[in-house]
Motif scaffolding. Structure first.
Motif, short mmCIF file in Angstrom:
data_model
loop_
_atom_site.label_atom_id
_atom_site.label_comp_id
_atom_site.label_asym_id
_atom_site.label_seq_id
_atom_site.Cartn_x
_atom_site.Cartn_y
_atom_site.Cartn_z
N LYS A 169 0.54 -1.08 0.31
CA LYS A 169 -0.46 -0.03 0.36
C LYS A 169 1.14 1.40 0.09
CE LYS A 169 -3.41 -2.58 2.78
NZ LYS A 169 -3.02 -3.45 3.13
N PHE A 170 0.28 2.25 -0.94
CA PHE A 170 1.41 4.27 -0.50
C PHE A 170 -0.05 5.21 -0.30
CE2 PHE A 170 4.16 1.17 -3.24
CZ PHE A 170 5.50 1.23 -2.45
N ILE A 171 0.58 5.75 -0.08
CA ILE A 171 -0.92 7.17 0.29
C ILE A 171 0.14 8.25 -0.95
CG2 ILE A 171 -0.43 9.03 1.54
CD1 ILE A 171 -0.01 7.84 4.43
N VAL A 172 -0.73 7.65 -1.14
CA VAL A 172 -0.27 9.67 -3.12
C VAL A 172 -0.71 10.44 -2.74
CG1 VAL A 172 -0.70 9.59 -5.71
CG2 VAL A 172 0.06 6.92 -4.72
N GLN A 173 0.17 11.57 -2.65
CA GLN A 173 -0.43 13.09 -2.81
C GLN A 173 -0.07 13.29 -3.84
OE1 GLN A 173 1.14 13.36 1.46
NE2 GLN A 173 0.27 13.82 1.98
N TRP A 174 -0.47 14.42 -4.64
CA TRP A 174 -0.58 15.34 -5.12
C TRP A 174 -1.57 17.12 -5.11
CZ3 TRP A 174 -4.44 11.82 -4.43
CH2 TRP A 174 -6.42 11.96 -5.11
N GLN A 175 -0.54 17.60 -5.92
CA GLN A 175 -0.57 18.60 -5.65
C GLN A 175 -0.08 19.93 -7.49
OE1 GLN A 175 0.46 21.42 -2.11
NE2 GLN A 175 -0.37 23.07 -3.25
N LYS A 208 -5.83 20.23 -5.05
CA LYS A 208 -4.43 18.90 -4.16
C LYS A 208 -5.49 17.68 -3.65
CE LYS A 208 -3.99 21.20 0.33
NZ LYS A 208 -2.73 22.08 0.60
N GLY A 209 -4.95 16.30 -3.33
CA GLY A 209 -5.23 15.23 -2.51
C GLY A 209 -4.00 14.33 -2.68
N VAL A 210 -5.34 13.40 -1.64
CA VAL A 210 -4.46 11.85 -1.57
C VAL A 210 -5.23 10.98 -1.54
CG1 VAL A 210 -5.57 12.18 0.55
CG2 VAL A 210 -3.41 11.18 0.53
N ALA A 211 -4.88 9.58 -1.86
CA ALA A 211 -5.49 8.14 -2.40
C ALA A 211 -4.34 7.12 -1.65
CB ALA A 211 -5.23 8.14 -3.82
N ILE A 212 -5.22 6.51 -0.93
CA ILE A 212 -4.27 5.04 -1.01
C ILE A 212 -4.64 4.81 -2.21
CG2 ILE A 212 -4.02 3.69 0.98
CD1 ILE A 212 -3.81 6.31 2.19
N VAL A 213 -3.49 3.39 -2.18
CA VAL A 213 -3.49 2.54 -3.28
C VAL A 213 -2.86 0.99 -3.06
CG1 VAL A 213 -3.70 4.03 -5.68
CG2 VAL A 213 -1.17 3.24 -4.44
N LEU A 217 0.39 17.36 -14.80
CA LEU A 217 -0.37 18.09 -14.83
C LEU A 217 -0.09 18.13 -12.77
CD1 LEU A 217 -3.80 16.99 -15.98
CD2 LEU A 217 -1.95 18.78 -16.83
N PHE A 218 0.31 17.52 -12.01
CA PHE A 218 0.65 17.48 -10.54
C PHE A 218 1.85 17.21 -10.58
CE2 PHE A 218 -4.02 16.33 -11.11
CZ PHE A 218 -4.69 17.05 -11.02
N THR A 219 2.01 17.63 -9.18
CA THR A 219 3.09 17.27 -8.35
C THR A 219 2.80 16.11 -7.56
OG1 THR A 219 4.62 19.69 -8.24
CG2 THR A 219 5.68 18.06 -6.61
N MET A 220 3.70 14.80 -7.39
CA MET A 220 2.80 13.88 -7.25
C MET A 220 4.46 13.33 -5.92
SD MET A 220 0.74 12.41 -10.12
CE MET A 220 -0.23 11.01 -9.17
N SER A 221 3.99 12.59 -5.00
CA SER A 221 4.64 11.87 -4.43
C SER A 221 3.75 10.69 -3.80
CB SER A 221 5.07 12.41 -3.12
OG SER A 221 4.09 13.00 -1.79
N ALA A 222 4.29 9.40 -3.88
CA ALA A 222 4.39 8.11 -2.89
C ALA A 222 5.10 8.06 -1.60
CB ALA A 222 4.26 7.13 -4.04
N THR A 223 4.83 7.26 -0.93
CA THR A 223 4.55 6.99 0.54
C THR A 223 4.03 5.41 1.04
OG1 THR A 223 4.96 9.61 1.52
CG2 THR A 223 5.93 7.47 2.68
N PRO A 224 5.19 4.95 1.51
CA PRO A 224 4.94 3.59 1.79
C PRO A 224 4.03 3.58 3.14
CG PRO A 224 7.21 3.07 0.96
CD PRO A 224 6.74 4.31 1.25
N ALA A 225 2.74 2.52 2.48
CA ALA A 225 1.59 2.53 4.48
C ALA A 225 1.79 1.74 4.99
CB ALA A 225 0.22 3.46 3.39
N SER A 226 1.12 1.36 6.02
CA SER A 226 0.88 0.01 6.70
C SER A 226 -0.64 0.54 7.66
CB SER A 226 1.12 0.03 7.79
OG SER A 226 2.95 -0.33 6.75
N THR A 227 -1.68 -0.64 7.36
CA THR A 227 -2.99 -0.55 8.36
C THR A 227 -2.85 -0.92 10.16
OG1 THR A 227 -3.63 -3.06 8.47
CG2 THR A 227 -4.25 -1.72 6.62
N ASP A 228 -3.11 -0.23 10.93
CA ASP A 228 -2.81 -0.37 12.34
C ASP A 228 -2.95 -1.45 12.25
OD1 ASP A 228 -3.93 2.24 12.22
OD2 ASP A 228 -5.24 1.45 13.92
N GLU A 229 -3.31 -3.05 12.14
CA GLU A 229 -3.05 -4.39 12.16
C GLU A 229 -1.82 -5.04 11.36
OE1 GLU A 229 -5.74 -3.02 10.49
OE2 GLU A 229 -6.86 -3.58 12.28
N GLU A 230 -0.97 -3.81 10.14
CA GLU A 230 0.19 -4.85 9.69
C GLU A 230 0.99 -4.02 10.58
OE1 GLU A 230 -1.40 -4.85 4.97
OE2 GLU A 230 -0.54 -2.52 5.96
#
Length: 94
Positions: free
Chosen positions: A2-8, A45-50, A68-81
């Motif tokens: 999973k990744f947190i993807v942010q764009w602006q 701008k916004g955020v997505a979890i993919v 069109l956007f400046t984008m970043s992606a950061t690895p993500a974990s759920t609470d359980e993970e």
């Protein structure tokens, strides 16, 4: 993974972003599972979890909108993970 993807985006990109989103429905590439997406009201701008099985698919997503956007992606974990990772770490520390 999973990744947190942010764009602006800059105001100059707004019309092109609207047109592309309306045409494509904002669907991600084939190998990207969209778990959730949120848009900032009144801002470009916004955020997505993919979830992806490999980073090639993530790269496709970012390239699809990167003009069109400046984008970043950061690895993500759920609470359980994260809990499992922390529990394993605590066990090793004892």
């Amino acid at each position: 993974m999973k990744f947190i993807v942010q764009w602006q985006g800059q105001p100059a990109a707004q019309q092109a972003a609207i047109e592309r989103f309306m045409k494509s429905g904002g669907r991600p590439p084939e190998n990207v599972t969209l778990l959730g997406r949120w848009h900032a009201v009144g801002e470009l701008k916004g955020v997505a979890i993919v979830e992806v099985s490999d980073t090639t698919a993530l790269g496709e997503l970012m390239l699809e909108w990167g003009d069109l956007f400046t984008m970043s992606a950061t690895p993500a974990s759920t609470d359980e993970e994260l809990g499992a990772i922390l529990a394993a770490r605590q066990s090793q520390a004892k």
